[in-house]
Design an enzyme around this catalytic site. Structure first.
Site: not given
Length: 504
Positions: A151, A154, A335
C-alpha cells in the site's frame, strides 16, 4: 534487535608552546655547540625545518578536518573506513597563483542498526535512508532495485492525483433524461464514496454525497415539466471507467474479506455491506447495488437496466464527491483501496492515458513527472498497491518524500494525510510502535503497506538529534504479521541514530 553505537574517542591535543621549554632546557655548552653547528650547516637545517613544518601542517589538517560524531543512546560499533590525510600545501610566492584548498574529510558516522536489520522477520530486506536536508544517502540495502510496494503505492497515486487533478477536484455523479419517455439515466462519475445512507449519516467517507439528495433533485426537476410521463425506467451508465472491474493479479480474498471493491464508475459506499465499517464484505455487482438503492430513493421505478446516456441529454440532478484532498487523506490514513483506485483511474482519464487498468501506469507516471524525480524502473499496475507486479525502488520513495517533506506543489496535503507513529491512522494501532519502539511516537510520518508477499513502510522521520530523514523499508518474501514489529524496530533505530546513521 539492538542498535550498535561507538562513541568517538577524543583525539590527543598538541600544544607546541607548552612543550617547547622542556626541549630548550640544557647546559650552555650544548647551546653553544648547537649554535656553531647551525652556522656551518644552514642549508640542511632549513630543509629539515621545512619537513617539520609540513608534518605539523598535515597533523593539523587531520585534527581539524575529522568530523566528530555525537554518541547515540544505542550499542556501539566501529567504523571500518579511516579518514584520508590531506596533502599539505606549501606557501607560494605572492605573485603566483594559489592552489585550491584541500577537500574536507568525509564525516565518520558511527551509529549502526546492523542487528536490527538482521532480524529474520524482515525476510528479504530492502531499505534506504536519506538526510532530507542534504540529500545524502545514509543507509542503503538494495535501495535502487524496483520491487513491490504494497500500500505504499498509494503515496505515488496520491502525489499524481494532487498534481493532475488538484486538491479541490471532485468527482460528480449526474442524472440525465433518457432517450425513451419515462426514463432517466444515472451516470457514474467515478465516485466510490457516494452513499445510499440518509443525508446526515456519517459513513466511512466524511463529506460523501447521498443518493437521497440526488433523488430529490431528480424528482423536483421531473415534476417541474408537466409534459413528462411518469418516471418508471432507470438506466445505469457506468461507462466512465472501461475494461475489467477486477485487476487480474489481485486475489479475490481482498474483496471477500472486505478490503477492496470491484472498480466501477458507479457504486455506493465503496460497495460495502456496512457503509460505516472500513473493512466490510463487498459484492460482485457494485453497479447493480447502486441502481437498486437509487431506484428505491426515486420510487415508482419498474425497470432497471444498463446503458449509456444519450449525448446532450438534459441534466436532472448532480452530486459531488469529497475533494481530492479529503480522498487522499482517506487513502493514506486508513489505506482505503477503493479510493486509491478511484484516484488512479481519474488521473489516467485526465491525462488522456485511458480509462482502464492498463492506462494507470502511463497516467500516474505522467502525473509524477512534475516533481522531477526519475521514474526509471517504476511500474504502476494499480493505484492501491495490491498487485505483486507493482515495482518501485526504495530510492524513488526517499527522493519523493524529500519533496513531500518540503511541501512542494500540493504535496503538503499528502504529508498531512500520513499516519503518525502512536498518534494517527494505521501507525497508531496497538501493534505498531509499541514497547521500546514507543520512543519514536509522534516522530514517524509514514505510509504502511501489507500484502501476502510483503510488508512495507515509507515516509519521514523527525530524528532524535533534530535531523529529518526520509526512508523506505521493504520486508519481502515469506513474511508474517510479525514483520510489522521488525519494521518498526528498524525505523526506531533510524530515529535514534539520526544523521549519525552508519551504512554498516
Amino acid at each position: 534487535m539492538a542498535d550498535e553505537t561507538d562513541a568517538p574517542r577524543d583525539e590527543p591535543s598538541v600544544d607546541p608552546e607548552a612543550a617547547a621549554p622542556a626541549h630548550a632546557a640544557g647546559a650552555g655548552g650544548i647551546l653553544t655547540r648547537i649554535s656553531t653547528f647551525a652556522r656551518r650547516h644552514r642549508m640542511p637545517l632549513a630543509i629539515g625545518a621545512g619537513v617539520l613544518a609540513f608534518a605539523l601542517v598535515g597533523t593539523a589538517a587531520v585534527l581539524t578536518g575529522r568530523g566528530v560524531a555525537t554518541a547515540e543512546p544505542v550499542a556501539a560499533t566501529t567504523s571500518a573506513t579511516p579518514s584520508a590525510t590531506p596533502t599539505p600545501t606549501p606557501t607560494a610566492d605572492a605573485g603566483r597563483p594559489q592552489p585550491a584548498a584541500a577537500a574536507g574529510v568525509n564525516r565518520v558516522r558511527t551509529c549502526s542498526v546492523a542487528d536490527r536489520a538482521a532480524d529474520g522477520r524482515l525476510a528479504n530486506l530492502q531499505a534506504q535512508v536519506v538526510n532530507a536536508a542534504t540529500g545524502e544517502v545514509l543507509y542503503d540495502r538494495g535501495g535502487t532495485t524496483p520491487s513491490r510496494t504494497a500500500s505504499v503505492m498509494k503515496v505515488l497515486t496520491s502525489a499524481a492525483a494532487l498534481n493532475v487533478l488538484g486538491p479541490d477536484h471532485r468527482a460528480t455523479t449526474t442524472v440525465v433524461k433518457g432517450a425513451e419517455p419515462g426514463s432517466a439515466v444515472l451516470v457514474g462519475g467515478g465516485d466510490v464514496t457516494l452513499s445510499r445512507t440518509p443525508s446526515g449519516t456519517e459513513t466511512v467517507y466524511p463529506g460523501a454525497a447521498h443518493l437521497d439528495d440526488l433523488a430529490a433533485q431528480v424528482r423536483a426537476a421531473w415534476n417541474a415539466d408537466p409534459s413528462n410521463p411518469p418516471l418508471t425506467r432507470l438506466i445505469l451508465d457506468a461507462s466512465y471507467f472501461g475494461g475489467e472491474e477486477w485487476q487480474s493479479s489481485w486475489d479475490t480474498v481482498e474483496r471477500d474479506q472486505g478490503y477492496m471493491s470491484q472498480i466501477t464508475a458507479l457504486q455506493v459506499d465503496g460497495d460495502r455491506d456496512d457503509p460505516g465499517a472500513n473493512t466490510s464484505t463487498r459484492s460482485t455487482d457494485p453497479i447493480g447495488r447502486a441502481g437498486d438503492a437509487f431506484a428505491s430513493e426515486l420510487g415508482g421505478i419498474s425497470t432497471i437496466e444498463r446503458g449509456v446516456a444519450p449525448a446532450g441529454a438534459a441534466q436532472l440532478g448532480a452530486v459531488s464527491s469529497p475533494t481530492v484532498a479529503q480522498l487522499v487523506d482517506k487513502a493514506l490514513v486508513v489505506s482505503d483501496n477503493s479510493v486509491a483506485e478511484m484516484l488512479a483511474r481519474l488521473v489516467a482519464i485526465q491525462t488522456g492515458a485511458g480509462n482502464t487498468f492498463e492506462a494507470i501506469n502511463a497516467g500516474v507516471l505522467q502525473g509524477l513527472q512534475e516533481y522531477g524525480v526519475d521514474t526509471t524502473g517504476v511500474t504502476v499496475v494499480d493505484g492501491s498497491g495490491l498487485s505483486d507486479f507493482n515495482a518501485v525502488p526504495p530510492s524513488y520513495l526517499t527522493q519523493l518524500f524529500v519533496k513531500i517533506n518540503a511541501r512542494e506543489g500540493n504535496l503538503g496535503v499528502l504529508l498531512d494525510g500520513l499516519p503518525v507513529s502512536g498518534v494517527r491512522g494505521s501507525l497508531s494501532y496497538s501493534d505498531r510502535f509499541a514497547g521500546d519502539n514507543s520512543v519514536a511516537d509522534g516522530a514517524v510520518f509514514a505510509k504502511t503497506g501489507w500484502i501476502e508477499t510483503g510488508y512495507t513502510l515509507s515516509g519521514v522521520i523527525h530524528a532524535q538529534d533534530g535531523s529529518t530523514l526520509t526512508f523506505a523499508i521493504y520486508a519481502l518474501g515469506d513474511v508474517t504479521d510479525a514483520a510489522k514489529q521488525a519494521i518498526d524496530t528498524l525505523t526506531t533505530g533510524f530515529f535514534l541514530c539520526g544523521d549519525n546513521l552508519a551504512n554498516t
